[in-house]
Write a protein that holds these residues in place. Structure first.
Motif, PDB file in Angstrom:
ATOM      1  N   ARG A  57       0.746  -1.224  -0.036  1.00 35.62           N
ATOM      2  CA  ARG A  57       0.064  -0.053  -0.005  1.00 35.62           C
ATOM      3  C   ARG A  57       0.903   1.227  -0.113  1.00 35.62           C
ATOM      4  N   ARG A  58       1.836   1.176   0.779  1.00 37.28           N
ATOM      5  CA  ARG A  58       2.609   2.263   1.004  1.00 37.28           C
ATOM      6  C   ARG A  58       3.633   2.698  -0.426  1.00 37.28           C
ATOM      7  N   ALA A  59       3.950   1.652  -0.918  1.00 40.13           N
ATOM      8  CA  ALA A  59       4.710   1.643  -2.319  1.00 40.13           C
ATOM      9  C   ALA A  59       3.422   2.119  -3.416  1.00 40.13           C
ATOM     10  N   ALA A  60       2.162   1.857  -3.256  1.00 38.30           N
ATOM     11  CA  ALA A  60       1.260   2.162  -4.385  1.00 38.30           C
ATOM     12  C   ALA A  60       0.795   3.848  -4.280  1.00 38.30           C
ATOM     13  N   ARG A  61       0.947   4.132  -3.021  1.00 40.37           N
ATOM     14  CA  ARG A  61       0.420   5.445  -2.473  1.00 40.37           C
ATOM     15  C   ARG A  61       1.655   6.430  -2.905  1.00 40.37           C
ATOM     16  N   GLY A  62       2.914   5.916  -2.950  1.00 38.88           N
ATOM     17  CA  GLY A  62       4.205   6.703  -3.075  1.00 38.88           C
ATOM     18  C   GLY A  62       4.436   6.872  -4.741  1.00 38.88           C
ATOM     19  N   GLY A  63       3.629   6.211  -5.468  1.00 39.91           N
ATOM     20  CA  GLY A  63       4.033   6.289  -6.781  1.00 39.91           C
ATOM     21  C   GLY A  63       5.239   5.266  -7.125  1.00 39.91           C
ATOM     22  N   GLU A  71      -0.224  -6.947 -13.120  1.00 44.57           N
ATOM     23  CA  GLU A  71       0.264  -7.846 -12.744  1.00 44.57           C
ATOM     24  C   GLU A  71       1.653  -7.607 -13.196  1.00 44.57           C
ATOM     25  N   ASN A  72       1.917  -6.816 -14.348  1.00 41.49           N
ATOM     26  CA  ASN A  72       3.115  -6.648 -14.938  1.00 41.49           C
ATOM     27  C   ASN A  72       3.875  -5.601 -14.455  1.00 41.49           C
ATOM     28  N   ALA A  73       3.416  -4.944 -13.413  1.00 45.17           N
ATOM     29  CA  ALA A  73       4.064  -3.579 -13.283  1.00 45.17           C
ATOM     30  C   ALA A  73       5.515  -3.775 -12.365  1.00 45.17           C
ATOM     31  N   GLU A  74       6.421  -3.042 -12.544  1.00 44.18           N
ATOM     32  CA  GLU A  74       7.618  -2.968 -12.089  1.00 44.18           C
ATOM     33  C   GLU A  74       7.592  -1.774 -10.947  1.00 44.18           C
ATOM     34  N   LYS A  75       8.302  -2.427  -9.818  1.00 38.79           N
ATOM     35  CA  LYS A  75       8.327  -1.632  -8.592  1.00 38.79           C
ATOM     36  C   LYS A  75       9.574  -0.682  -9.188  1.00 38.79           C
ATOM     37  N   LEU A  76       9.422   0.665  -8.658  1.00 39.64           N
ATOM     38  CA  LEU A  76      10.711   1.564  -8.887  1.00 39.64           C
ATOM     39  C   LEU A  76      11.507   1.622  -7.907  1.00 39.64           C
ATOM     40  N   THR A  77      12.520   2.003  -7.964  1.00 43.13           N
ATOM     41  CA  THR A  77      13.596   2.193  -6.634  1.00 43.13           C
ATOM     42  C   THR A  77      13.132   3.421  -5.958  1.00 43.13           C
ATOM     43  N   ARG A  78      13.575   3.511  -4.678  1.00 45.13           N
ATOM     44  CA  ARG A  78      13.063   4.434  -3.828  1.00 45.13           C
ATOM     45  C   ARG A  78      13.398   5.911  -4.255  1.00 45.13           C
TER      46      ARG A  78
END
Length: 61
Positions: free
Chosen positions: A5-11, A28-35
């Motif tokens: 949730r924090r990652a989603a809220r933080g973009g 489902e194919n989304a990539e998590k970006l670095t901080r």
């Protein structure tokens, strides 16, 4: 779950998560970006173009 949730809220997903109702929808194919590399639509636009949009173009003599 709270970490996601924090990652989603933080973009921090690309393409970005969509908030619908009470939950975030993440592709489902989304990539998590670095901080330090969060998604911002303004980063995809050239800085000179943003400057012209914000301040207008100078008048020609």
């Amino acid at each position: 779950m709270e970490t996601l949730r924090r990652a989603a809220r933080g973009g921090r997903f690309f393409p970005p998560a969509i908030f619908e109702g009470r939950e975030y929808l993440v592709d489902e194919n989304a990539e998590k970006l670095t901080r330090n590399n969060t998604f911002s639509p303004y980063r995809t636009v050239h800085p000179a173009l943003l400057s012209r949009i914000k301040h207008g173009t100078p008048e020609k003599p």
